[in-house]
Design an enzyme around this catalytic site. Structure first.
Site, short mmCIF file in Angstrom:
data_model
loop_
_atom_site.label_atom_id
_atom_site.label_comp_id
_atom_site.label_asym_id
_atom_site.label_seq_id
_atom_site.Cartn_x
_atom_site.Cartn_y
_atom_site.Cartn_z
N CYS A 210 -50.57 -6.82 -22.11
CA CYS A 210 -50.80 -5.38 -22.22
C CYS A 210 -51.96 -4.93 -21.33
O CYS A 210 -53.10 -5.35 -21.53
CB CYS A 210 -51.07 -5.06 -23.69
N CYS B 9 -54.77 -3.04 -23.14
CA CYS B 9 -55.51 -4.00 -23.98
C CYS B 9 -56.56 -4.73 -23.14
O CYS B 9 -57.68 -4.98 -23.61
CB CYS B 9 -54.56 -5.03 -24.60
#
Length: 120
Positions: free
Chosen positions: A41, A44
């Site tokens: 991600c 993230c």
């Protein structure tokens, strides 16, 4: 203090045992943040170093990380639909979930207003 990797077992032991309790009952002694993330991600990866900085700057809170790919049970329990999702856990209050990559100043604001204010 660096961020702490969290497994479902450790969550049940240190945070809340969702298998035996229905009402939220945080076991920790310090406010906490739980970052639900995945290695693939992009957002993230942007939040991760910010959380590491905040963990170092705020010894009165604990910042945990949950890899949603590995800990699918925890991701399911918290109905994680998008990542990053961040769970803020104050002392003596209900936890608050926020989806999305939050900038550092917003995270600091939540820490100061919601988490550290709950510590007596």
């Amino acid at each position: 203090m660096p961020t702490v990797q969290l497994t479902a077992q450790k969550f049940k032991e240190e945070i809340f045992d969702y298998t035996t309790e229905k009402e939220w009952n945080y076991k920790g002694e310090k406010p906490a943040i739980i970052d639900f993330y995945a290695d693939w991600c992009g957002p993230c990866k942007m939040v991760a170093p910010i959380l590491e900085q905040l963990a170092d700057e705020n010894p009165d809170i604990i910042i945990y990380k949950v890899d949603t790919q590995v800990e699918q049970e925890l991701a399911s329990v918290f109905q994680i639909r998008s990542i990053p999702s961040i769970l803020f856990i104050p002392i003596g209050k209900e936890p608050m979930m926020q989806a999305g990559a939050l900038p550092k100043h917003v995270l600091e604001d939540v820490i100061n207003k919601e988490l550290l204010s709950s510590v007596s």
